[in-house]
Structures are given as structure tokens and as C-alpha cells.
Enzyme design. Structure first.
Site, short mmCIF file in Angstrom:
data_model
loop_
_atom_site.label_atom_id
_atom_site.label_comp_id
_atom_site.label_asym_id
_atom_site.label_seq_id
_atom_site.Cartn_x
_atom_site.Cartn_y
_atom_site.Cartn_z
N GLN A 170 49.22 72.20 19.90
CA GLN A 170 48.10 72.89 19.27
C GLN A 170 46.87 72.93 20.16
O GLN A 170 46.08 73.87 20.08
CB GLN A 170 47.76 72.24 17.93
CG GLN A 170 48.83 72.44 16.87
CD GLN A 170 48.55 71.67 15.59
OE1 GLN A 170 47.55 70.95 15.47
NE2 GLN A 170 49.44 71.78 14.63
N ASP A 310 58.88 68.65 13.43
CA ASP A 310 58.58 68.72 12.00
C ASP A 310 59.83 68.66 11.13
O ASP A 310 59.74 68.42 9.92
CB ASP A 310 57.80 69.99 11.66
CG ASP A 310 56.32 69.86 11.98
OD1 ASP A 310 55.88 68.75 12.31
OD2 ASP A 310 55.60 70.88 11.89
#
Length: 428
Positions: A170, A310
Site C-alpha cells: 500500500q 489476506d
């Protein structure tokens, strides 16, 4: 504390499940739309706590948005932000706080950026270091390397930036997206780039808005000057992160699910769960905008999950039912998610009678015959949803603090009921 009890499917089922829009693409689209001077219509956005946090912060800056049932229209841009003092709360949304930080460095005023306690414990120092190299003025208000932050700069200077690749993709995405409006950027990766598919997703989204990012084998990235963002409409594709739980339930219960509003050719990281499902014995077919998965039980696997961390907890729960040893590698980023997901997985699998072993970046699960348990979710939506998968096949699984799913998948419990599970104890 709220809790719910799950009643499993009585038999294998055949169902079609509509998958909501991708959180990752939605928040990328919101940020880029705020950098686009023309009005942008975003179709099929996810509406969840994380995406609402992003919109609320943009609105707080005076960037106007309008909502319809299936669209969010971003009418304003960063050029509409007036000089002033701004206090921006990103709630628990890591994408929001990390994507917003570079934007706050190029608008006027004094800007305070923070989140709830859980978000303020997640690292942001490497992104701050990158922005300081571009001339940003940022102060830590409490603890070095973590929010809350005070930003007083109003411009950045095009430059060559070095940041570490092994903390969060990110940080790279955030710098990519700001690059076209500061005169371009060259970004060099120190060490290994993790979560490469998320890098690809950002590059893909920027291309849809007219920007080319040159990827030099995930070691250096270049965004040239004189590339304005231009896009009138952007369609958010369905979310593979959300789809993953139903892929897992199909595998466990030997059900057949057709997942609609999902792109079989997606760049999303969590699409790689399909590869795991195949290795575990599932059959998968696809056609335009849908994927069908037919489960056949689960087998132990050894897999590197560095590109799709994830889904590590989902695979760990599946592994609890697979006779034998499953080894998951590449898990180092799990320590800096909403909670330490590696530790949380070990704790909750132990409650279910499953032996595990771990290192800093791996988890070994000795599967077989797990028991039902009361699952703590640690304020983490993915812990809640992944362990709910076990409730599709064993009686009396209890999930504490079930509302955490609102962060990324508010309809999750409704979707479980749609496939035939019972969810007892929640307000509707």
C-alpha cells in the site's frame, strides 16, 4: 460482547452468490477520482466501513461526492481544497489512511490524520520516509512510525524515492497514485517486493484513468510527467477477497457455488485462492463475469502466500479439516494487519483442537478432525469470516464480535443465510 452461533449446511447445495464490489479497487478509485479534475462516476463501489471512511475524509476536505444506489459520483478534486485546519479520521481503514497521506501533502492547510486505536497501531513509517524524500513536512504526534500524523506541506517535488518492499504494498500504491500530479516519480524497491498483485491492481486502475506506470520487474517503477488523470466512468469489479470465503465453503461442504459479479481474468491478489482450491481437490470453471466452484473435500497443501496474505487464515481453516500437514509460507505481513493474524490463527485453531507450529513467516497446520469453538475475532474482520467457514460443516461454532465484518463485507452474514446456514443471535 455480541456473539453469533452458526448452524452448518444440512447437505451439499447448489447456489448462485452475487459478490460485492472490491474494497481495494473502490478505495483506489476514490483516491484517484479526487486527483482527477473532472467529475468521475464510480459504478458498483463497495459500501463498507473502510470505503465510507475514505469518502468521509474526502468530504471533510471539501471534495464533494454524491451517492446513488449503485454509484458514487466524485465531483470535486484536490484543487477544491481550501486553506484551513483539518482533522481526518480514517476509522480502521488502512487503505484510507495510507492512500490519503500523500494527498494531504499536496493540499493547503494544517492536516491531522489518524484513526481508531487499532489503525494507529499499524505502521506507516516507511511511507512517511518516502514522502519526506519528496519534500513533505510530516510530524508524528505520539509514536514514531505510527499515526496520528500532522502534515503541514502543500506540495511535493518529483524525485527518486527509495522505500522498503517488505512492509506493505500500500505504501507503493499510495506513492504511485500521487505521482502524476507532482511531476512524475521514480520509485526504487529496497529488498523484496511483497504482495505484487496489489501493485498490479494499482497500475491497472491508474491505466483506466489514463496513466502509464512502468514496472521494471518489481524493482523500480517509473511514472512520467505530463500524464493527467482522465476518466468519466470507472466500474469496480467484484471482490475476490469476499469470494474466497465461499470458495472455501464449497470445498469443505462439497457444494457447487456460482459466484457472479466476479472477473475470471482479474488481477486481484486473492484470485490465487482458486489455485489453492484446485490443489485441494476442487473443480473450477468460468465464463464472463462469473466463476463456478464444485467442492470435493480438502487435501493438505504446501503453498507460498506472500502475494495473497489476506487469504492465509481462510486456507488455515481449510487445512484444519485436511488429513495431514499443510504448510503456509510467506506470512510475514500478517503481523501488521488489523491484528497479528498469524498469532490469532494459532490461538483459534488451538481452541478447535488443531496442532500448529509457526515461524515468523510460516504456519504449519496438522489437520484432521477439528472441534467447534468460541472464536475471538481481535477486531479483525478476516478472522471472523475465515473461522465462520468452519461453521458451514461443524455444529456450534460461535463467533464473537460479529459486526467486525462491516469493515469490508457488511452483507457477509446475510450471504451465509442465503446458502442455507443459520446465523443465530444477530440483529437484522
Amino acid at each position: 460482547m455480541k456473539q453469533i452461533k452458526l448452524t452448518p449446511l444440512k447437505k451439499s447445495v447448489i447456489k448462485t452468490i452475487e459478490i460485492p464490489g472490491s474494497k481495494s479497487y473502490t478505495n483506489r478509485a476514490f483516491l484517484i477520482a479526487a486527483l482527477t479534475e473532472d467529475t468521475v462516476i464510480i459504478k458498483n463501489p463497495l459500501k463498507s466501513d473502510d470505503t465510507i471512511a475514505m469518502i468521509n475524509c474526502l468530504n471533510s476536505l471539501g471534495i464533494a461526492t454524491y451517492e446513488t444506489e449503485k454509484e458514487i459520483i466524485v465531483k470535486g478534486s484536490f484543487k477544491n481544497v481550501a486553506d484551513g485546519e483539518y482533522n481526518l479520521n480514517a476509522d480502521l481503514a488502512a487503505t484510507a489512511i495510507r492512500f490519503l497521506l500523500p494527498l494531504l501533502c499536496i493540499i493547503p492547510g494544517i492536516k491531522i490524520l489518524h484513526g481508531k486505536d487499532g489503525l494507529n497501531k499499524r505502521p506507516i513509517g516507511e511511507l512517511v520516509n518516502g514522502l519526506l524524500q519528496l519534500g513533505a513536512k510530516i510530524e508524528y504526534l505520539e509514536r514514531d512510525g505510527y499515526p496520528p500524523l500532522k502534515i503541514t506541506s502543500s506540495q511535493l517535488i518529483s524525485h527518486i524515492v527509495h522505500i522498503k518492499g517488505d512492509v506493505s504494498s500500500q505504501f507503493f500504491s499510495a506513492l504511485f497514485m500521487i505521482a502524476p500530479v507532482i511531476g512524475g516519480l521514480t520509485l526504487t524497491v529496497d529488498g523484496e517486493q511483497i504482495s505484487k498483485p496489489y501493485i498490479d491492481m494499482t497500475i491497472y486502475t491508474m491505466k483506466k484513468f489514463g496513466i502509464e506506470v512502468i514496472n521494471h520487474n518489481y524493482q523500480t517503477y517509473s511514472i512520467k510527467n505530463n500524464q493527467p488523470y482522465t476518466c468519466k466512468e470507472y466500474i469496480v469489479e467484484g471482490d475476490f477477497s469476499s469470494a474466497g470465503y465461499f470458495i472455501a465453503i464449497a470445498a469443505l461442504t462439497k457444494s457447487t457455488f456460482t459466484l457472479s459479479n466476479i472477473n475470471p481474468h482479474s488481477l486481484q491478489a486473492d484470485k490465487k485462492l482458486l489455485t489453492v482450491a484446485r490443489e485441494m481437490g476442487c473443480t473450477i470453471t468460468s465464463k464472463k463475469n462469473e466463476i463456478t466452484i464444485s467442492g470435493n473435500g480438502v487435501l493438505p497443501v504446501t503453498i507460498n502466500m506472500i502475494d495473497f496474505p489476506d487469504q492465509a487464515q481462510t486456507v488455515a481453516v481449510l487445512a484444519a479439516f485436511a488429513e495431514g500437514k499443510t504448510v503456509l509460507n510467506g506470512l510475514q505481513s500478517l503481523h501488521v494487519k488489523e491484528t497479528d493474524r498469524l498469532k490469532a490463527s494459532e490461538n483459534e485453531l488451538k481452541k478447535m483442537g488443531i496442532k500448529t507450529e509457526s515461524t515468523y513467516d510460516s504456519l504449519t497446520i496438522y489437520g484432521g478432525d477439528p472441534n467447534a469453538a468460541i472464536i475471538d475475532t481481535y477486531g479483525d474482520q478476516r478472522t471472523a469470516m475465515s473461522f465462520a467457514v468452519a461453521g458451514s460443516i461443524i455444529e456450534n461454532m460461535v463467533i464473537n464480535d460479529p459486526d467486525v465484518v462491516n469493515k469490508t463485507f457488511p452483507e457477509f452474514w446475510n450471504k451465509l443465510e442465503e446458502i442455507g446456514m443459520r446465523v443465530e443471535g444477530r440483529e437484522k
